[in-house]
Scaffold this motif. Structure first.
Motif, PDB file in Angstrom:
ATOM      1  N   GLY A  75       6.719  15.068  -6.920  1.00  0.00           N
ATOM      2  CA  GLY A  75       7.507  16.227  -6.574  1.00  0.00           C
ATOM      3  C   GLY A  75       6.708  17.290  -5.847  1.00  0.00           C
ATOM      4  O   GLY A  75       7.232  18.005  -4.987  1.00  0.00           O
ATOM      5  N   LEU A  76       5.423  17.385  -6.172  1.00  0.00           N
ATOM      6  CA  LEU A  76       4.567  18.424  -5.609  1.00  0.00           C
ATOM      7  C   LEU A  76       3.115  18.014  -5.798  1.00  0.00           C
ATOM      8  O   LEU A  76       2.796  17.170  -6.639  1.00  0.00           O
ATOM      9  N   TRP A  77       2.229  18.603  -5.014  1.00  0.00           N
ATOM     10  CA  TRP A  77       0.788  18.386  -5.161  1.00  0.00           C
ATOM     11  C   TRP A  77       0.083  19.642  -4.669  1.00  0.00           C
ATOM     12  O   TRP A  77       0.480  20.232  -3.651  1.00  0.00           O
ATOM     13  N   GLY A 126       6.933  14.242 -12.820  1.00  0.00           N
ATOM     14  CA  GLY A 126       7.981  14.630 -13.754  1.00  0.00           C
ATOM     15  C   GLY A 126       8.151  13.682 -14.912  1.00  0.00           C
ATOM     16  O   GLY A 126       9.179  13.694 -15.590  1.00  0.00           O
ATOM     17  N   GLU A 127       7.125  12.855 -15.178  1.00  0.00           N
ATOM     18  CA  GLU A 127       7.224  11.870 -16.247  1.00  0.00           C
ATOM     19  C   GLU A 127       6.552  12.322 -17.544  1.00  0.00           C
ATOM     20  O   GLU A 127       6.656  11.634 -18.559  1.00  0.00           O
ATOM     21  N   ALA A 128       5.858  13.439 -17.528  1.00  0.00           N
ATOM     22  CA  ALA A 128       5.158  13.913 -18.722  1.00  0.00           C
ATOM     23  C   ALA A 128       5.082  15.425 -18.693  1.00  0.00           C
ATOM     24  O   ALA A 128       5.051  16.044 -17.622  1.00  0.00           O
ATOM     25  N   HIS A 129       5.048  16.012 -19.876  1.00  0.00           N
ATOM     26  CA  HIS A 129       4.960  17.467 -19.963  1.00  0.00           C
ATOM     27  C   HIS A 129       3.586  17.965 -19.505  1.00  0.00           C
ATOM     28  O   HIS A 129       3.472  18.914 -18.742  1.00  0.00           O
ATOM     29  N   SER A 130       2.554  17.321 -20.026  1.00  0.00           N
ATOM     30  CA  SER A 130       1.200  17.832 -19.746  1.00  0.00           C
ATOM     31  C   SER A 130       0.210  16.743 -19.381  1.00  0.00           C
ATOM     32  O   SER A 130      -0.975  16.998 -19.265  1.00  0.00           O
TER      33      SER A 130
END
Length: 380
Positions: A75-77, A126-130
């Motif tokens: 989504g972003l980098w 977007g697959e993990a919170h942290s």
């Protein structure tokens, strides 16, 4: 040591990037500095090659991250090209049990602390919170809120004091964050309580599209002494100087002398994030001037001058970099998209009534789409 290598109050910090402490010139010539030299007296050719390796692998991870985002896989980098020396050099000064609080751009810090390939992409996908467990590598989740991690680092450092141990905490942030209240408030607390914390400012010249000259007419390192915190201004593209500066700062904090502040003068070669277009606000000649200050090139030049950089070594680094790039890509492309309701997992350590209510409401919302699809299908 109190404060060093700063400018006069009328000087422009952006155009005086050479008024910094350094041990390597942009051409890779070793320079003597009586303040910094003692802190890197142990760094021989092998250690230099190790620093070069780290920076090379970090750059390859960064290149892969940008490519994955452009291909729609992330989504972003937030690119770090040009800032590898400031990140790798300073991160190599910590003990494993020290605790680091990075911003969203510290790819090199996370790498040195022990992050694995998936740790660099799963959150951006977007697959993990942290992505990683902070306690696995003693590094906090990368902070998106500008400057907030400075407060977290000081709080952790005050906890270290109460535990009676000798760890050090560190906060990484950019020049833009120094205009935030959080960073300044953190320095008030750190100074008042003599907290064992290091503030590491990567002055990369641009806070998105705002140049540092708009935020600071005096070097950023000059602010810290106003809080009673000693500071140092170093060449952020010189990995040796960055290592030396952080070793000084860590030693200062670890030995009970309170906080320290480093301003590493560097440059963001790429966009602020992949959603940014720096050509709209930056002059290409400025970018080219900084390209000639490349942190990897100057270490390579020094090693070649010492006859310590061989073709075999270059080939080994290139091959290892390609492996890291492939592993990062594989971790991204093989990631499993979770069930939407899993977003509520692991938010709290224990069951939470409010969260249960939100989960039920979101489940009902998702069920509404299934009902709509079924109704639409029947109509056809």
């Amino acid at each position: 040591m109190t404060m060093m290598h700063t400018l006069t109050p009328t000087a422009d910090p952006a155009t005086n990037v050479d008024d910094v402490a350094r041990l390597l010139s942009p051409d890779g010539e070793r320079i003597a500095d009586s303040d910094l030299d003692p802190w890197v007296a142990d760094i021989d050719a092998d250690a230099l090659r190790g620093l070069y390796r780290d920076m090379s692998l970090v750059r390859r991870i960064d290149i892969e991250g940008v490519a994955l985002q452009r291909q729609g896989q992330l989504g972003l980098w937030a690119p770090c090209q040009g800032q590898e020396a400031a990140q790798v050099g300073t991160a190599r000064a910590f003990r494993r049990d020290d605790f680091v609080f990075p911003s969203y751009r510290e790819i090199g810090v996370n790498f040195v602390r022990g992050a694995v390939p998936s740790d660099f992409v799963l959150a951006w996908r977007g697959e993990a919170h942290s992505t990683f467990n902070p306690y696995d590598i003693n590094t906090a989740t990368p902070q998106i809120i500008i400057g907030a991690q400075a407060l977290h680092a000081v709080g952790y450092a005050m906890g270290i004091q109460r535990d009676g141990t000798d760890q050090v905490a560190a906060a990484y942030f950019g020049d833009g964050a120094t205009s935030q209240g959080d960073v300044n408030e953190a320095m008030v607390f750190a100074s008042s309580f003599r907290a064992p914390v290091v503030f590491m400012c990567s002055n990369n010249q641009w806070a998105i599209s705002e140049p540092v000259t708009v935020q600071a007419k005096f070097p950023i390192a000059g602010r810290a002494p106003g809080f009673g915190i000693p500071s140092m201004r170093v060449d952020g593209n010189d990995v040796l100087a960055c290592l030396a500066a952080m070793r000084w700062a860590v030693d200062h904090a670890r030995t009970g002398n309170g906080p320290a502040f480093i301003e590493a003068v560097t440059y963001r070669m790429g966009p602020h994030t992949t959603s940014d277009d720096p050509t709209r606000y930056r002059d290409k000649d400025e970018v080219e001037r900084w390209r000639r200050r490349d942190p990897l090139a100057r270490v390579e030049a020094l090693l070649r001058a010492q006859d310590e950089f061989s073709d075999d070594f270059a080939g080994e680094i290139a091959a290892e970099a390609d492996r890291w790039g492939a592993d990062v890509r594989s971790a991204c492309l093989s990631a499993r998209s979770k069930d939407p309701l899993e977003i509520f997992d692991h938010v709290y350590d224990e069951p939470h009534v409010g969260l249960d209510t939100q989960r039920a409401q979101f489940a009902a919302y998702l069920d509404g789409f299934a009902e709509e699809a079924a109704t639409s299908g029947g109509a056809r």
